[in-house]
Scaffold this motif. Sequence first.
Motif, short mmCIF file in Angstrom:
data_model
loop_
_atom_site.label_atom_id
_atom_site.label_comp_id
_atom_site.label_asym_id
_atom_site.label_seq_id
_atom_site.Cartn_x
_atom_site.Cartn_y
_atom_site.Cartn_z
N GLN A 22 0.80 -1.23 0.00
CA GLN A 22 0.00 0.00 0.00
C GLN A 22 0.84 1.28 0.00
OE1 GLN A 22 -1.75 0.70 4.21
NE2 GLN A 22 -1.80 -1.50 3.92
N ASP A 23 2.11 1.18 0.39
CA ASP A 23 2.97 2.37 0.39
C ASP A 23 3.78 2.51 -0.90
OD1 ASP A 23 2.30 3.18 3.06
OD2 ASP A 23 3.43 1.42 3.73
N ARG A 24 3.60 1.59 -1.84
CA ARG A 24 4.46 1.56 -3.03
C ARG A 24 3.68 1.68 -4.34
NH1 ARG A 24 8.52 -1.92 -1.02
NH2 ARG A 24 9.79 -1.47 -2.85
N ILE A 25 2.37 1.87 -4.23
CA ILE A 25 1.51 1.86 -5.43
C ILE A 25 0.96 3.26 -5.67
CG2 ILE A 25 -0.58 0.86 -6.46
CD1 ILE A 25 -0.21 -1.57 -4.57
N VAL A 26 1.08 3.75 -6.92
CA VAL A 26 0.51 5.06 -7.23
C VAL A 26 -0.54 4.94 -8.34
CG1 VAL A 26 2.64 6.21 -6.51
CG2 VAL A 26 2.25 5.79 -8.94
N PHE A 27 -1.47 5.86 -8.30
CA PHE A 27 -2.57 5.88 -9.25
C PHE A 27 -2.12 6.49 -10.58
CE2 PHE A 27 -6.15 7.83 -11.38
CZ PHE A 27 -7.17 6.92 -11.23
N GLY A 28 -2.64 5.96 -11.68
CA GLY A 28 -2.39 6.52 -13.00
C GLY A 28 -3.39 5.90 -13.95
#
Length: 360
Positions: A288-294
């Motif tokens: 959860q701390d390593r995923i970004v939205f795009g």
Amino acid sequence: MERNRRGACRLLLKDFHPVPQLVTESHMLIEPSFPVIDAHNHLSMRGYSFGKMKRTKPMIDWDHNLLLSVMDAARIEKIVDLTPFYGEKLKAVLDFHRPHSDRIVVFGTVDFERIDSPKFPSEVRKAIVQGFKHGMRGLKIFKELGLHYRDKQGKLVMPNDRRLKPVWDACAELKIPVLIHVADPVAFFQPLDNTNERFEELCAHPEWHFYGKDLPTFHELIQAGEELIAENPQTAFIMAHVGWYAENLQWVSGVLDKYTNAYIDISARIAELGRQPYTARKFFERYQDRIVFGADVLPNVEFYRIYYRFLETEDEYFPYAPTPWENSQGRWRIYGLGLDKVVLRKVYRDNILNLIDFNW
Ligand SMILES: [Zn+2]
């Protein structure tokens, strides 16, 4: 409708559009739970097609008011414009977006065709520093690295090529991330026959079919990408499209476990994530701390709402894109992950805010 001699129906695949009769709960989200930052978009690429980077022109005639109104309607607070530009073209894009620097951030790239030049290390460093001074806040590396650029000997330049070290060092020094796309969906590297799960997509885009050409295999490419991340621990790498291998979250987990400088974006891969909802939900919770939205699709309210539905609800078996894109990546539908608010907030915005300096 035709019938063959035995009486069985015949129908062309392109004419087959089954309507599911499944009746389940449906929650169409108008807004996400938090304001979102779209870390993977391309606002400024006019005339791009694979391998034709030099021909691509900066698209600097957006109606910003219209763009911002679409972003507002989808609750997109900020957007990252990943461009294939450096030097003057990059500066033109930066100057164009500058009045809206509170909403738009720009990434540039480097000129890989200069790799053979003895001046490459100093020139490339200078170009990155210059871009940064003008406001560039990250580097975008397109899949052409490993699939297109060749050196003087005619050898493909792979992501882990030692000659590129000055590029990653400059990014580490300036504390800007590298958003990098290596390879493409696995099916693009397989024969185009009746077993290829992206058959229709490849028929529509033959230039994306990398099988049977003088090119590395999918696994050679992602291996080289992993080595790049391993060899440059001071540089933050955002691996595009769910770590280049959304079909295999075990592999992506391995990379995230091994290298703390690795992150992923989820752009253009909810079709993959949404067909493995149990595995995907665990993956989101664990990383959860390593995923970004795009999104990787030009701002489109309908598209964004599908992402929100996918991330936030437990809806079942719904299209991963609006019509007419509905089956564009393969003939299946997806299942929502129903992520909790703590995870959603990190994925939607907090993680990328930690990676990019949005003041420029
Ligand atoms: Zn993209």
